[in-house]
Design a protein around this motif. Structure first.
Motif, PDB file in Angstrom:
ATOM      1  N   UNK A 263       0.834  -1.199   0.000  1.00  0.00           N
ATOM      2  CA  UNK A 263       0.000   0.000   0.000  1.00  0.00           C
ATOM      3  C   UNK A 263       0.868   1.248   0.000  1.00  0.00           C
ATOM      4  N   UNK A 264       0.376   2.267  -0.665  1.00  0.00           N
ATOM      5  CA  UNK A 264       1.038   3.565  -0.685  1.00  0.00           C
ATOM      6  C   UNK A 264       0.131   4.582  -0.019  1.00  0.00           C
ATOM      7  N   UNK A 265       0.654   5.280   0.980  1.00  0.00           N
ATOM      8  CA  UNK A 265      -0.128   6.287   1.682  1.00  0.00           C
ATOM      9  C   UNK A 265       0.610   7.621   1.629  1.00  0.00           C
ATOM     10  N   UNK A 266      -0.167   8.711   1.725  1.00  0.00           N
ATOM     11  CA  UNK A 266       0.396  10.057   1.804  1.00  0.00           C
ATOM     12  C   UNK A 266       0.079  10.615   3.182  1.00  0.00           C
ATOM     13  N   UNK A 267       1.113  10.977   3.919  1.00  0.00           N
ATOM     14  CA  UNK A 267       0.943  11.419   5.296  1.00  0.00           C
ATOM     15  C   UNK A 267       0.504  12.881   5.355  1.00  0.00           C
ATOM     16  N   UNK A 268       0.218  13.338   6.576  1.00  0.00           N
ATOM     17  CA  UNK A 268      -0.217  14.719   6.782  1.00  0.00           C
ATOM     18  C   UNK A 268       0.838  15.720   6.332  1.00  0.00           C
ATOM     19  N   UNK A 269       2.110  15.307   6.323  1.00  0.00           N
ATOM     20  CA  UNK A 269       3.198  16.187   5.905  1.00  0.00           C
ATOM     21  C   UNK A 269       3.510  16.060   4.410  1.00  0.00           C
ATOM     22  N   UNK A 270       2.702  15.279   3.710  1.00  0.00           N
ATOM     23  CA  UNK A 270       2.902  15.129   2.273  1.00  0.00           C
ATOM     24  C   UNK A 270       3.889  14.049   1.882  1.00  0.00           C
ATOM     25  N   UNK A 271       4.388  13.311   2.852  1.00  0.00           N
ATOM     26  CA  UNK A 271       5.327  12.232   2.549  1.00  0.00           C
ATOM     27  C   UNK A 271       4.581  11.030   1.972  1.00  0.00           C
ATOM     28  N   UNK A 272       5.175  10.424   0.981  1.00  0.00           N
ATOM     29  CA  UNK A 272       4.614   9.206   0.390  1.00  0.00           C
ATOM     30  C   UNK A 272       5.352   8.013   0.986  1.00  0.00           C
ATOM     31  N   UNK A 273       4.592   7.113   1.603  1.00  0.00           N
ATOM     32  CA  UNK A 273       5.173   5.979   2.313  1.00  0.00           C
ATOM     33  C   UNK A 273       4.605   4.685   1.746  1.00  0.00           C
ATOM     34  N   UNK A 274       5.495   3.722   1.482  1.00  0.00           N
ATOM     35  CA  UNK A 274       5.057   2.396   1.050  1.00  0.00           C
ATOM     36  C   UNK A 274       5.028   1.450   2.234  1.00  0.00           C
ATOM     37  N   UNK A 275       3.937   0.704   2.359  1.00  0.00           N
ATOM     38  CA  UNK A 275       3.756  -0.226   3.457  1.00  0.00           C
ATOM     39  C   UNK A 275       3.501  -1.618   2.910  1.00  0.00           C
ATOM     40  N   UNK A 276       4.313  -2.590   3.329  1.00  0.00           N
ATOM     41  CA  UNK A 276       4.095  -3.986   2.946  1.00  0.00           C
ATOM     42  C   UNK A 276       3.519  -4.727   4.137  1.00  0.00           C
ATOM     43  N   UNK A 277       2.316  -5.256   3.973  1.00  0.00           N
ATOM     44  CA  UNK A 277       1.639  -5.956   5.057  1.00  0.00           C
ATOM     45  C   UNK A 277       1.027  -7.240   4.526  1.00  0.00           C
ATOM     46  N   UNK A 278       0.724  -8.130   5.459  1.00  0.00           N
ATOM     47  CA  UNK A 278       0.090  -9.383   5.066  1.00  0.00           C
ATOM     48  C   UNK A 278      -1.398  -9.194   4.777  1.00  0.00           C
ATOM     49  N   UNK A 279      -2.008  -8.227   5.467  1.00  0.00           N
ATOM     50  CA  UNK A 279      -3.453  -8.049   5.300  1.00  0.00           C
ATOM     51  C   UNK A 279      -3.812  -6.562   5.372  1.00  0.00           C
ATOM     52  N   UNK A 280      -4.748  -6.165   4.538  1.00  0.00           N
ATOM     53  CA  UNK A 280      -5.300  -4.810   4.549  1.00  0.00           C
ATOM     54  C   UNK A 280      -6.746  -4.898   5.006  1.00  0.00           C
ATOM     55  N   UNK A 281      -7.069  -4.189   6.089  1.00  0.00           N
ATOM     56  CA  UNK A 281      -8.410  -4.229   6.659  1.00  0.00           C
ATOM     57  C   UNK A 281      -9.074  -2.873   6.444  1.00  0.00           C
ATOM     58  N   UNK A 282     -10.165  -2.867   5.688  1.00  0.00           N
ATOM     59  CA  UNK A 282     -10.863  -1.632   5.355  1.00  0.00           C
ATOM     60  C   UNK A 282     -11.987  -1.401   6.364  1.00  0.00           C
ATOM     61  N   UNK A 283     -11.884  -0.304   7.119  1.00  0.00           N
ATOM     62  CA  UNK A 283     -12.887   0.030   8.138  1.00  0.00           C
ATOM     63  C   UNK A 283     -13.174   1.524   8.062  1.00  0.00           C
ATOM     64  N   UNK A 284     -13.636   1.960   6.901  1.00  0.00           N
ATOM     65  CA  UNK A 284     -13.848   3.396   6.659  1.00  0.00           C
ATOM     66  C   UNK A 284     -15.314   3.789   6.806  1.00  0.00           C
TER      67      UNK A 284
END
Length: 486
Positions: A263-284
């Motif tokens: 997953x690629x996320x953009x933080x509050x400071x505008x940084x783009x961070x890549x995250x490798x995880x076993x599972x993505x849980x959507x709770x929006x």
């Protein structure tokens, strides 16, 4: 939920002599639907309930009950760690038998399901296990049969997880809150999207079970509808447990691969961070379910968010006379909580029986997050109170739970915060810490009955308990400070 004899209301009783008609027809057998049915039947009305899935709905089978069972198991795991690290008890968790854990959870769900089913049968509610749709303001089609409602129809079809564009849950790598508990095994790492109550609970659960957890929330804080102090303390508690909390952060991209999700996320400071995880849980969040209901056939529509809004909130009645709504189909100020749905079901059933009940007081409905630490609140936040009553007409008092002996014993931090009108009633109570879900009921009465701090201060809280901190906060607000500096 064992069946019991319910008092009948003789003035309203009408025998079900016409199988094609009922006094009340309820579409949906979740918490809002079955509570409506039970109360209406207890008042002597002939009730037909249509449910296309399992009686009890999301709360019983995929949400409240199974998740709290799992969170209890998580508390036991956390307790072993505390015993070792704080109390000198040389104990470790060798492993978690996932099959045994889920079997216990499923047994609890099954017993509750059997109880609901038996209770409805004992009450005389006719249950049709089929999809149902409206055919007019007094007609419902269910299982190929048309039924007529003499008094009214109740819509209680619930909600489903809200999805993000481009994300397709597969029940293994990408899961929603509905299927997260039933995904295979315990993942080693999880990215939880959504910092509301559901997301926080699942983040807490997975961390207790040993997973690396990243919790991402687009708003500037967790539990954005709660008091800011609650959000701050919750985030601090989760971070202390090793959960990475990223607020003001948005998901930009996610792709599954053989071993998990990148997953690629953009933080509050505008940084783009890549995250490798076993599972993505959507709770929006969740969205109302009206598929196949054919609202238009009865002259109804949905608001822009998909809800079926009542024209009369006191009676929860739509613009079409005799059609009422309960549960997750209702927009705010309804809360999308099971206990609020129970209250709504009682109001609608009593309205249809001609009793004229008091409306649901949503401001006095408790809100609880069952994470570690837990949060529990009722009434207005400090920000809401100052905006509503005026910035100078609100008084606030807070106290850390560690200021009382039982809080020191637990050693998990937390606090009590009370918001009151200056010289007037209590407007809100906000708790963070261990077991606060079991402490909020008192504050529900305080807010619901518009008690003043001095009213509460007259009553004695037991020592030593966490509830002492609640009593101390009210004592100070009433000008009778004991252990707290006034």
């Amino acid at each position: 939920m064992e069946p019991r004899t319910a008092p009948r209301h003789p003035a309203q009783a009408q025998a079900p002599d016409d199988p094609g008609a009922a006094d009340v027809i309820v579409i949906g057998g979740g918490t809002g639907g079955y509570s409506t049915a039970l109360r209406a039947a207890a008042l002597g009305l002939d009730v037909l309930l249509a449910e296309r899935d399992l009686l009890g709905g999301t709360c019983l089978h995929r949400g409240c009950i199974p998740s709290k069972a799992m969170l209890h198991a998580a508390e036991l795991v956390d307790g072993i760690a505390e015993a070792r690290e704080r109390w000198g008890v040389k104990a470790t968790v060798d492993s978690v038998d996932w099959a045994a854990l889920t079997a216990t959870r499923d047994g609890i769900v099954a017993r509750n399901h059997q109880g609901v089913t038996a209770h409805l049968a004992h009450a005389g509610v006719r249950v049709v296990h089929a999809s149902a749709s409206l055919r007019g303001p007094r007609t419902v089609s269910a299982g190929g049969t048309a039924y007529t409602a003499r008094r009214g129809i109740v819509l209680a079809t619930g909600s489903r997880p809200r999805l993000l564009p481009g994300l397709s849950p597969d029940g293994r790598r990408v899961v929603t809150s509905d299927d997260a508990l039933f995904a295979p095994g315990l993942p080693e790492s999880v990215l939880v999207l959504g910092g509301g109550a559901i997301g926080v609970e699942y983040a807490s659960l997975h961390r207790s079970m040993g997973a690396r957890v990243v919790l991402v929330e687009a708003a500037d804080r967790l539990l954005p509808l709660e008091d800011r102090e609650v959000s701050r303390q919750l985030a601090r508690g989760l971070k202390k447990r090793g959960i990475e909390v990223l607020t003001g952060t948005r998901l930009e991209d996610a792709a599954t691969h053989a071993t998990g999700v990148r997953a690629t996320v953009r933080t509050a400071r505008g940084q783009v961070v890549e995250l490798d995880v076993e599972r993505l849980l959507v709770a929006v969040g969740r969205e109302p379910v009206t598929d196949g209901l054919d609202l238009a056939a009865a002259g109804l529509g949905r608001d822009p968010r998909g809800y079926v809004a009542p024209a009369d909130w006191d009676r929860l009645e739509t613009s079409v006379s005799g059609i009422h709504v309960v549960g997750d189909l209702l927009p705010p100020p309804s809360l999308g909580l099971a206990h609020a749905s129970f209250a709504e079901g009682l109001v609608v059933a009593e309205t249809l029986a001609g009793l004229g009940p008091a409306p649901v007081d949503y401001a006095a409905v408790p809100r609880v997050t069952y994470s570690s630490p837990q949060t529990a609140s009722v009434g207005l936040t400090e920000e809401q109170a100052r905006a509503e009553r005026g910035p100078d007409q609100v008084v606030v008092n807070s106290m850390p739970l560690t200021a009382v002996a039982k809080g020191m014993v637990h050693g998990l931090g937390g606090s009590v915060k009370v918001v009151a009108e200056r010289g007037g009633p209590v407007l809100g109570v906000h708790l963070v810490g261990p077991n606060v879900s079991e402490m909020i009921a008192e504050s529900q009465l305080v807010v619901g009955w518009e008690a003043e701090p001095s009213d509460v201060a007259r009553h004695v809280h037991p020592h030593p308990t966490l509830s002492e901190a609640v009593g101390e906060v009210f004592l100070t607000l009433a000008g009778r400070a004991l252990h707290q500096v006034g």
